[in-house]
Design an enzyme around this catalytic site. Sequence first.
Site: not given
Ligand code: NOJ
Length: 534
Positions: A206, A261
């Site tokens: 993310d 790994e």
């Molecule tokens: C990107 C994610 O796709 C989104 O849904 C989220 O709110 C933000 N990152 C923060 O983690």
Amino acid sequence: MNDYLKEGGPWWQRGAIYQVYLRSFKDSQGNGIGDFPGMVSKLDYLAWLGVGAVWISPFYPSPMVDFGYDVADYFDVDPVFGTLEDFDELLRRAHDLSLRVILDFVPSHTSNQHPWFMESRSSHASAKHDWYIWRDPRRSGGHPNNWLSNFGGSAWTWDDQVSRYYMHSFLPEQPDLNWRNPEVRGAMLEVLRFWLDRGVDGFRIDAIVALMKDAQFRDDPPNPNYVPGKGHPRDSLLHHHSQNHPDVHAVLRNFRSVLDEYQDKINLGEVSYRLSLDDLVAYYGKDGGLDLPMNFKLITLPWEAVAVREFVDRYEQALPSFAWPNYVLGNHDQSRVASRTGSAQARVAALLLLTMRGTPIIYYGEELGMLDADIPTHMLQDPYGIRVPGQGRDPVRSPMQWNAEAHAGFSEVEPWLPVAANYQTVNVVTQHDEATSMLNLYRQLLKYRKESQALTMGSYRSLEGAPEDCFVYFREFENRRLVIALNFSAKGKVLRMEDQASGRLVLSTHLDREELVDLRSLHLRGHEACVVEL
Ligand code: NOJ
């Protein structure tokens, strides 16, 4: 030819990835929220559909201020979704069906309820104080610099307990971890190992561009193209220092070395929607650190044949030979493709997604042509939409439409978000039985893709001189050649390829013809796209 493919290619180059937004997929506990046992009950559906892997949105214990993207414990399952045993069961059952499982890894920030943050804010002297990004006010007072949160307002929030500001790229409840601290790196790599030891097949990482920032905390420069009052307030600055810092690649290489790994693991990453092609490509491979930096251009480009073709050509040219493309039409943050393009063009988009070179990534419900749901203001859930009106993501997260019964078969009780109004016609059961439904189009495309080496492994070349509003390309592997023709308009078009004879049209978006066609004069109906074998 792509280097990987000479050796047969890893699994993630052969199948499509399907994103499950767990909260909205299938409720089994009767609380209106999707969960693991619910998802287990739908794995047969995913196998039937023909995808190769599922990516599951965050399910870790969380106060759910950002619906799981605010993690309070990286090593467990939030009770709303089930238990660790339920997760293990899901993994086992998915693997039995040859479905790979990709988790969402949220490294850039935690919840402010995470014990690490609580300890960090307890005092300057705490052993974990430096695990987060703390700064004193400027000498003149006020925020340490001008950095902005992606969710609106300053990226800095004052903390009374420790009398300092902490940084958050998203909500104040999502403090950013300090990735320049080696202890943070070590702790987070253990998170990867924990889930890899349980048998997961990889991670979607993310908010990668938020991982590393300028070590000197310099102000971001103003954006000269910003028009006040238009677009998102965060666009008033160019995020040169607060985002996409080159040091991020070293962190991604750390992740990669942990994945190495184990065997056969993927890391795909959410990079920015605004990256230049050069910056996107820099995320690939041994140096960049990712197998698949996600390509969001089909979301951000205007849905026009010329724009799409021009992008695909440039993307193909920019990728080094080891780099594998990928395409995304939608996700839990963006308006659904059928709402952006219209339902008829969403079928053209599906055919494009599943006939391009690279890994297709499908968002749940896309295979039904689900639309953004209308969410009345009093039912809004997404804090981003509440902070920045118009930016809310609730409409794209409405419950999966399984059948025409109450709550679309998602739940026995009122779901956490309302079901979209069209669920009585747009649902799995109804479309399963309709020969020409969107669901059957996705299924046939996925099946054809799996069986076609030209699609899974072949080269790509676009055709010069396609009719207006059409995008036409060749996919080719050894002596197998395909022509793919997409009509982006509502009007009929005639494709004239003087140097080609006849071919066999094997798939049309309308699912109503399979026939020999003359490529010197191929008629495409409005909103029709097709695959022709030469
Ligand atoms: C990107 C994610 O796709 C989104 O849904 C989220 O709110 C933000 N990152 C923060 O983690």
